[in-house]
Design a protein around this motif. Structure first.
Motif, mmCIF file in Angstrom:
data_model
loop_
_atom_site.group_PDB
_atom_site.id
_atom_site.type_symbol
_atom_site.label_atom_id
_atom_site.label_comp_id
_atom_site.label_asym_id
_atom_site.label_seq_id
_atom_site.Cartn_x
_atom_site.Cartn_y
_atom_site.Cartn_z
ATOM 1 N N SER A 94 82.717 -9.644 -29.561
ATOM 2 C CA SER A 94 83.082 -8.702 -30.613
ATOM 3 C C SER A 94 84.496 -8.961 -31.106
ATOM 4 C CB SER A 94 82.972 -7.264 -30.092
ATOM 5 O OG SER A 94 83.371 -6.350 -31.075
ATOM 6 N N ASP A 95 84.624 -9.320 -32.386
ATOM 7 C CA ASP A 95 85.953 -9.447 -32.975
ATOM 8 C C ASP A 95 86.168 -8.412 -34.073
ATOM 9 O OD1 ASP A 95 84.271 -10.479 -34.848
ATOM 10 O OD2 ASP A 95 85.126 -12.486 -34.880
ATOM 11 N N GLU A 96 85.257 -7.416 -34.142
ATOM 12 C CA GLU A 96 85.485 -6.324 -35.089
ATOM 13 C C GLU A 96 86.743 -5.547 -34.734
ATOM 14 O OE1 GLU A 96 80.949 -6.693 -35.099
ATOM 15 O OE2 GLU A 96 82.541 -6.718 -33.621
ATOM 16 N N PHE A 97 87.104 -5.576 -33.440
ATOM 17 C CA PHE A 97 88.250 -4.807 -32.977
ATOM 18 C C PHE A 97 89.526 -5.646 -32.918
ATOM 19 C CE2 PHE A 97 84.524 -2.852 -30.768
ATOM 20 C CZ PHE A 97 84.525 -1.653 -31.453
ATOM 21 N N THR A 98 89.431 -6.848 -32.366
ATOM 22 C CA THR A 98 90.631 -7.632 -32.063
ATOM 23 C C THR A 98 91.507 -7.896 -33.283
ATOM 24 O OG1 THR A 98 89.478 -8.725 -30.239
ATOM 25 C CG2 THR A 98 91.496 -9.750 -31.037
ATOM 26 N N ASP A 99 90.946 -8.536 -34.299
ATOM 27 C CA ASP A 99 91.761 -8.922 -35.452
ATOM 28 C C ASP A 99 92.323 -7.714 -36.213
ATOM 29 O OD1 ASP A 99 91.366 -11.572 -34.798
ATOM 30 O OD2 ASP A 99 89.635 -11.810 -36.105
ATOM 31 N N PRO A 100 91.517 -6.666 -36.472
ATOM 32 C CA PRO A 100 92.102 -5.481 -37.127
ATOM 33 C C PRO A 100 93.181 -4.805 -36.284
ATOM 34 C CG PRO A 100 89.714 -5.458 -37.345
ATOM 35 C CD PRO A 100 90.046 -6.554 -36.377
ATOM 36 N N ILE A 101 93.014 -4.798 -34.960
ATOM 37 C CA ILE A 101 94.030 -4.184 -34.098
ATOM 38 C C ILE A 101 95.339 -4.970 -34.174
ATOM 39 C CG2 ILE A 101 94.679 -3.827 -31.674
ATOM 40 C CD1 ILE A 101 91.819 -2.863 -31.169
ATOM 41 N N ILE A 102 95.245 -6.297 -34.191
ATOM 42 C CA ILE A 102 96.456 -7.118 -34.311
ATOM 43 C C ILE A 102 97.157 -6.834 -35.638
ATOM 44 C CG2 ILE A 102 97.333 -9.470 -34.532
ATOM 45 C CD1 ILE A 102 96.621 -8.763 -31.685
ATOM 46 N N ARG A 119 98.953 1.240 -29.075
ATOM 47 C CA ARG A 119 98.233 2.513 -29.049
ATOM 48 C C ARG A 119 97.999 3.015 -30.472
ATOM 49 N NH1 ARG A 119 97.728 7.787 -28.880
ATOM 50 N NH2 ARG A 119 96.923 8.818 -27.010
ATOM 51 N N HIS A 120 99.022 2.896 -31.299
ATOM 52 C CA HIS A 120 98.915 3.274 -32.710
ATOM 53 C C HIS A 120 97.814 2.464 -33.395
ATOM 54 C CE1 HIS A 120 100.328 4.097 -36.864
ATOM 55 N NE2 HIS A 120 100.092 2.815 -37.060
ATOM 56 N N ALA A 121 97.788 1.155 -33.124
ATOM 57 C CA ALA A 121 96.818 0.264 -33.762
ATOM 58 C C ALA A 121 95.395 0.568 -33.311
ATOM 59 C CB ALA A 121 97.177 -1.189 -33.450
ATOM 60 N N VAL A 122 95.214 0.766 -32.012
ATOM 61 C CA VAL A 122 93.876 1.074 -31.482
ATOM 62 C C VAL A 122 93.350 2.372 -32.085
ATOM 63 C CG1 VAL A 122 92.596 1.739 -29.406
ATOM 64 C CG2 VAL A 122 94.165 -0.213 -29.338
ATOM 65 N N GLY A 123 94.199 3.395 -32.117
ATOM 66 C CA GLY A 123 93.784 4.669 -32.686
ATOM 67 C C GLY A 123 93.394 4.539 -34.146
ATOM 68 N N SER A 203 85.668 1.913 -25.072
ATOM 69 C CA SER A 203 85.787 3.246 -25.655
ATOM 70 C C SER A 203 87.207 3.414 -26.170
ATOM 71 C CB SER A 203 85.474 4.314 -24.602
ATOM 72 O OG SER A 203 85.988 5.567 -24.987
ATOM 73 N N GLY A 204 87.335 3.817 -27.433
ATOM 74 C CA GLY A 204 88.663 4.003 -28.001
ATOM 75 C C GLY A 204 89.484 5.012 -27.222
ATOM 76 N N ALA A 205 88.859 6.126 -26.844
ATOM 77 C CA ALA A 205 89.570 7.171 -26.104
ATOM 78 C C ALA A 205 90.040 6.659 -24.745
ATOM 79 C CB ALA A 205 88.665 8.388 -25.928
ATOM 80 N N ALA A 206 89.192 5.876 -24.074
ATOM 81 C CA ALA A 206 89.558 5.350 -22.758
ATOM 82 C C ALA A 206 90.713 4.353 -22.868
ATOM 83 C CB ALA A 206 88.348 4.683 -22.113
ATOM 84 N N ILE A 207 90.710 3.542 -23.919
ATOM 85 C CA ILE A 207 91.798 2.578 -24.111
ATOM 86 C C ILE A 207 93.113 3.306 -24.381
ATOM 87 C CG2 ILE A 207 92.680 0.742 -25.599
ATOM 88 C CD1 ILE A 207 89.819 -0.173 -26.008
ATOM 89 N N LEU A 208 93.069 4.339 -25.208
ATOM 90 C CA LEU A 208 94.284 5.103 -25.507
ATOM 91 C C LEU A 208 94.846 5.743 -24.241
ATOM 92 C CD1 LEU A 208 93.276 6.834 -28.873
ATOM 93 C CD2 LEU A 208 94.763 4.848 -28.551
ATOM 94 N N GLU A 209 93.969 6.288 -23.418
ATOM 95 C CA GLU A 209 94.419 6.901 -22.160
ATOM 96 C C GLU A 209 95.044 5.852 -21.243
ATOM 97 O OE1 GLU A 209 92.611 9.442 -18.360
ATOM 98 O OE2 GLU A 209 91.299 8.781 -19.990
ATOM 99 N N ALA A 210 94.415 4.674 -21.172
ATOM 100 C CA ALA A 210 94.937 3.611 -20.316
ATOM 101 C C ALA A 210 96.291 3.110 -20.813
ATOM 102 C CB ALA A 210 93.933 2.461 -20.261
ATOM 103 N N LEU A 211 96.458 3.023 -22.130
ATOM 104 C CA LEU A 211 97.746 2.593 -22.686
ATOM 105 C C LEU A 211 98.832 3.629 -22.409
ATOM 106 C CD1 LEU A 211 96.555 1.047 -26.070
ATOM 107 C CD2 LEU A 211 97.582 -0.190 -24.149
ATOM 108 N N ASP A 212 98.460 4.898 -22.392
ATOM 109 C CA ASP A 212 99.420 5.944 -22.025
ATOM 110 C C ASP A 212 99.899 5.749 -20.585
ATOM 111 O OD1 ASP A 212 99.410 7.203 -24.462
ATOM 112 O OD2 ASP A 212 97.878 8.674 -23.912
#
Length: 220
Positions: A94-102, A119-123, A203-212
């Protein structure tokens, strides 16, 4: 009389010159637009191959689906398939997430730390992804995590993400890409994503929590 005709010819010839220049100018403008058109066409072809592959995986099973079948369904040649994907399993990455997040990471407010910018980018990316697009990406990830042969391709994607994030961190901080701290920071952020996924769709929520957690540091 002959001299007059020559003058008329030369005068007409001079008047024609700007028209040829304008024509060439228009051609240059069109040529400058071609790379954008080519890139959009490549993106459409890549997306078509990926969607047809996933449709066939769901219909016939991953192991039973061949690259020739995928190419035929996508109306491309097997050679074109390999131009976009080095192997069948990489279709699932899946690269739907990687390139837009960068991209969002680079555009994040300058005062944010690398972790906060990520965290800002992932959200931002997860909040703007349409429901159908998100469901499709998650379904493909879910299939990918069930296939042992996809592990190598997934590892390569993590390494690619670390490289991209290393370059992005260096740009944001105005430091050299070979500064070891940039790769360490990128590796820590990607490591959080790897730990969060843990053989399951991200999961977006799980990634945000982990980055926190990463931003706050380990418990003392």
């Amino acid at each position: 009389m002959l001299r007059g005709r020559l003058l008329e010819y030369r005068s007409g010839h001079r008047r024609a010159t700007p028209r040829r220049t304008d024509c060439c100018h228009n051609l240059r403008v069109d040529a400058s637009e071609e790379p954008g058109l080519r890139e959009r066409k490549k993106t459409r072809t890549r997306d078509t191959v990926r969607r047809e592959a996933f449709r066939l995986f769901q219909l016939n099973g991953y192991a039973q689906t061949t690259i020739d079948q995928i190419a035929e369904a996508a109306d491309v040649s097997p050679r074109t398939f390999f131009r976009y994907f080095p192997s069948k399993e990489t279709v699932l990455i899946s690269d739907e997430f990687t390139d837009p997040i960068i991209e969002a990471f680079l555009a994040a407010p300058a005062e944010l730390s690398p972790v906060a910018a990520c965290r800002h980018a992932v959200g931002k990316v997860f909040s703007t992804m349409a429901g159908e697009q998100y469901d499709y990406a998650i379904a493909r990830q879910r299939l990918m995590y069930t296939l042992p042969e996809a592990k190598g391709a997934l590892y390569d994607e993590y390494i690619r993400t670390i490289r991209l994030l290393t370059e992005a961190c260096a740009k944001r901080l105005g430091l050299a890409e070979d500064d070891h701290r940039m790769r360490v920071a990128a590796g820590a952020i990607v490591g959080v994503m790897m730990a969060t996924a843990d053989d399951a769709p991200m999961s977006g929520a799980a990634i945000l929590e982990a980055l926190d957690i990463l931003e706050g540091g380990l418990p003392q």
